[in-house]
Design a protein around this motif. Structure first.
Motif, PDB file in Angstrom:
ATOM      1  N   GLY A  15       0.830  -1.209   0.000  1.00 45.35           N
ATOM      2  CA  GLY A  15       0.000   0.000   0.000  1.00 45.35           C
ATOM      3  C   GLY A  15       0.859   1.252   0.000  1.00 45.35           C
ATOM      4  N   MET A  16       0.281   2.364  -0.468  1.00 48.44           N
ATOM      5  CA  MET A  16       1.044   3.596  -0.577  1.00 48.44           C
ATOM      6  C   MET A  16       1.565   4.075   0.776  1.00 48.44           C
ATOM      7  N   GLN A  17       0.763   3.965   1.828  1.00 51.59           N
ATOM      8  CA  GLN A  17       1.208   4.451   3.140  1.00 51.59           C
ATOM      9  C   GLN A  17       2.373   3.621   3.684  1.00 51.59           C
ATOM     10  N   ALA A  18       2.288   2.304   3.503  1.00 50.02           N
ATOM     11  CA  ALA A  18       3.397   1.442   3.928  1.00 50.02           C
ATOM     12  C   ALA A  18       4.642   1.716   3.093  1.00 50.02           C
ATOM     13  N   PHE A  19       4.432   1.937   1.806  1.00 46.69           N
ATOM     14  CA  PHE A  19       5.524   2.267   0.884  1.00 46.69           C
ATOM     15  C   PHE A  19       6.228   3.547   1.339  1.00 46.69           C
ATOM     16  N   GLN A  20       5.442   4.579   1.641  1.00 48.20           N
ATOM     17  CA  GLN A  20       6.018   5.854   2.053  1.00 48.20           C
ATOM     18  C   GLN A  20       6.720   5.741   3.400  1.00 48.20           C
ATOM     19  N   GLN A  21       6.133   4.965   4.324  1.00 46.92           N
ATOM     20  CA  GLN A  21       6.755   4.843   5.637  1.00 46.92           C
ATOM     21  C   GLN A  21       8.137   4.214   5.535  1.00 46.92           C
ATOM     22  N   ASP A  22       8.244   3.131   4.765  1.00 45.56           N
ATOM     23  CA  ASP A  22       9.540   2.443   4.686  1.00 45.56           C
ATOM     24  C   ASP A  22      10.576   3.276   3.940  1.00 45.56           C
ATOM     25  N   LEU A  23      10.180   3.907   2.845  1.00 46.06           N
ATOM     26  CA  LEU A  23      11.143   4.692   2.075  1.00 46.06           C
ATOM     27  C   LEU A  23      11.551   5.973   2.795  1.00 46.06           C
ATOM     28  N   ALA A 175      11.757  10.395  22.779  1.00 48.11           N
ATOM     29  CA  ALA A 175      11.366  10.687  21.396  1.00 48.11           C
ATOM     30  C   ALA A 175      11.757   9.544  20.467  1.00 48.11           C
ATOM     31  N   ALA A 176      12.957   8.999  20.651  1.00 50.23           N
ATOM     32  CA  ALA A 176      13.410   7.878  19.828  1.00 50.23           C
ATOM     33  C   ALA A 176      12.560   6.635  20.077  1.00 50.23           C
ATOM     34  N   THR A 177      12.239   6.395  21.333  1.00 46.02           N
ATOM     35  CA  THR A 177      11.402   5.241  21.680  1.00 46.02           C
ATOM     36  C   THR A 177      10.017   5.354  21.065  1.00 46.02           C
ATOM     37  N   ALA A 178       9.460   6.561  21.032  1.00 46.14           N
ATOM     38  CA  ALA A 178       8.136   6.772  20.448  1.00 46.14           C
ATOM     39  C   ALA A 178       8.125   6.427  18.960  1.00 46.14           C
ATOM     40  N   VAL A 179       9.197   6.781  18.259  1.00 49.96           N
ATOM     41  CA  VAL A 179       9.297   6.458  16.830  1.00 49.96           C
ATOM     42  C   VAL A 179       9.361   4.946  16.634  1.00 49.96           C
ATOM     43  N   LEU A 180      10.199   4.258  17.403  1.00 49.59           N
ATOM     44  CA  LEU A 180      10.354   2.814  17.264  1.00 49.59           C
ATOM     45  C   LEU A 180       9.080   2.067  17.630  1.00 49.59           C
ATOM     46  N   THR A 181       8.383   2.557  18.654  1.00 48.11           N
ATOM     47  CA  THR A 181       7.130   1.921  19.065  1.00 48.11           C
ATOM     48  C   THR A 181       6.075   2.041  17.975  1.00 48.11           C
ATOM     49  N   ALA A 182       5.977   3.222  17.379  1.00 49.27           N
ATOM     50  CA  ALA A 182       4.995   3.440  16.313  1.00 49.27           C
ATOM     51  C   ALA A 182       5.325   2.611  15.082  1.00 49.27           C
ATOM     52  N   ALA A 183       6.607   2.511  14.735  1.00 44.33           N
ATOM     53  CA  ALA A 183       7.017   1.728  13.570  1.00 44.33           C
ATOM     54  C   ALA A 183       6.738   0.245  13.771  1.00 44.33           C
ATOM     55  N   ALA A 184       6.913  -0.239  15.004  1.00 41.90           N
ATOM     56  CA  ALA A 184       6.658  -1.650  15.296  1.00 41.90           C
ATOM     57  C   ALA A 184       5.168  -1.961  15.314  1.00 41.90           C
ATOM     58  N   ALA A 185       4.357  -0.966  15.653  1.00 41.23           N
ATOM     59  CA  ALA A 185       2.913  -1.176  15.783  1.00 41.23           C
ATOM     60  C   ALA A 185       2.196  -1.266  14.447  1.00 41.23           C
ATOM     61  N   ALA A 190       1.405   6.884  10.217  1.00 38.11           N
ATOM     62  CA  ALA A 190       2.339   8.009  10.228  1.00 38.11           C
ATOM     63  C   ALA A 190       3.152   7.962  11.518  1.00 38.11           C
ATOM     64  N   LEU A 191       4.452   8.084  11.411  1.00 38.05           N
ATOM     65  CA  LEU A 191       5.309   8.038  12.588  1.00 38.05           C
ATOM     66  C   LEU A 191       5.422   9.420  13.219  1.00 38.05           C
ATOM     67  N   PRO A 192       5.588   9.478  14.545  1.00 36.81           N
ATOM     68  CA  PRO A 192       5.768  10.784  15.184  1.00 36.81           C
ATOM     69  C   PRO A 192       7.045  11.438  14.678  1.00 36.81           C
ATOM     70  N   PRO A 193       7.040  12.743  14.501  1.00 32.93           N
ATOM     71  CA  PRO A 193       8.248  13.411  13.992  1.00 32.93           C
ATOM     72  C   PRO A 193       9.388  13.335  15.004  1.00 32.93           C
ATOM     73  N   LEU A 194      10.591  13.279  14.486  1.00 33.38           N
ATOM     74  CA  LEU A 194      11.782  13.318  15.325  1.00 33.38           C
ATOM     75  C   LEU A 194      12.322  14.742  15.246  1.00 33.38           C
ATOM     76  N   PRO A 195      12.121  15.541  16.299  1.00 24.99           N
ATOM     77  CA  PRO A 195      12.527  16.950  16.244  1.00 24.99           C
ATOM     78  C   PRO A 195      14.005  17.118  15.890  1.00 24.99           C
ATOM     79  N   ASN A 196      14.324  18.233  15.275  1.00 26.14           N
ATOM     80  CA  ASN A 196      15.710  18.471  14.853  1.00 26.14           C
ATOM     81  C   ASN A 196      16.665  18.471  16.042  1.00 26.14           C
ATOM     82  N   SER A 197      16.205  18.977  17.177  1.00 29.03           N
ATOM     83  CA  SER A 197      17.067  18.990  18.367  1.00 29.03           C
ATOM     84  C   SER A 197      17.401  17.569  18.812  1.00 29.03           C
ATOM     85  N   VAL A 198      16.437  16.666  18.705  1.00 33.70           N
ATOM     86  CA  VAL A 198      16.663  15.263  19.054  1.00 33.70           C
ATOM     87  C   VAL A 198      17.622  14.623  18.057  1.00 33.70           C
TER      88      VAL A 198
END
Length: 257
Positions: A15-23, A175-185, A190-198
């Protein structure tokens, strides 16, 4: 797999959303890994094209970080090609150990068409990167390395942050954990943004490590290993045990020639 004329064709549907997430984020480095190599595009789509371009830029960034300050063009393409095989459970078993070399040698002109425009892009050259038909040069200053590392896809950068552990602040780790949790789920959410400061916090801590290249490779292995195990199981379930064994047999015969 299906029989197409005299050839067996392996295909997949995404699917397009899965395609965009991985790329965009390298959540699995499966589709994104395949599209880091030259492919034949049968139909274009604006959203897909944007994701493909971002994926290629990310591949350049990761390969630059793991390359010496000067590297031949062919070896640079081999670094790119190897990204999605790091941690693959099939490598060295059912996959040809010389697969990366064969891919680059057989598609060298295609790699040049894909990556030379990116390597010679003014934005990339402004970072101190120089490339021509002979090879690639990258800067080695701490600031340049931090900048490059901060541009890595969010899931890979979060994996690196996870491995850095206590050397990061609690907010950066969260912040990093939130991204990994969302990607695994979900493969398509859509994954949470990783702020530039992080991003900068993780990048600065990473490249200050004496063996930062091994740290990045470790992050890549964590992404790819998880994905390759899942794909191996899925292939067995969908193709059936008999067809899967025949496929693995052909792979082994090719790998052990």
């Amino acid at each position: 797999m299906l029989q197409q004329l005299s050839q067996m064709v392996k295909y997949g549907v995404v699917g397009m959303q899965a395609f965009q997430q991985d790329l965009s984020h390298w959540s699995h480095l499966y589709v994104s890994g395949r599209l880091q190599k030259p492919v034949a595009v049968l139909a274009s789509h604006p959203e897909a094209e944007a994701a493909v371009h971002l994926n290629l830029r990310s591949a350049v960034t990761a390969a630059l970080l793991m390359s010496p300050t000067t590297i031949s063009l062919k070896d640079f393409f081999k670094r790119i090609t190897s990204l999605s095989y790091m941690g693959d459970v099939r490598m060295g078993l059912a996959e040809d150990s010389k697969k990366v070399e064969r891919i680059v040698t057989g598609s060298y002109d295609g790699f040049k068409q894909l990556y030379m425009p990116l390597l010679q892009d003014p934005e990339v050259q402004d970072m101190g990167v120089a490339a021509d038909t002979e090879g690639v040069q990258r800067p080695d200053s701490l600031d340049s390395l931090i900048h490059l590392c901060s541009k890595l896809p969010s899931v890979l950068l979060s994996r690196i942050g996870q491995k850095l552990g206590a050397s990061l602040s609690e907010s950066t780790t969260a912040a990093a954990t939130a991204v990994l949790t969302a990607a695994a789920a979900s493969v398509s959410a859509a994954l949470p943004p990783l702020p530039n400061s992080v991003r900068l916090d993780i990048a600065a801590a990473a490249v200050r490590q004496p063996k930062y290249k091994k740290l990045i490779k470790s992050g890549l292995r964590a992404v790819v290993a998880n994905s390759s195990r899942r794909q191996a199981v899925a292939g067995l379930l969908y193709a059936g045990p008999v067809r899967s064994l025949k496929y693995v047999g052909r792979k082994l015969a090719k790998a052990w020639k």
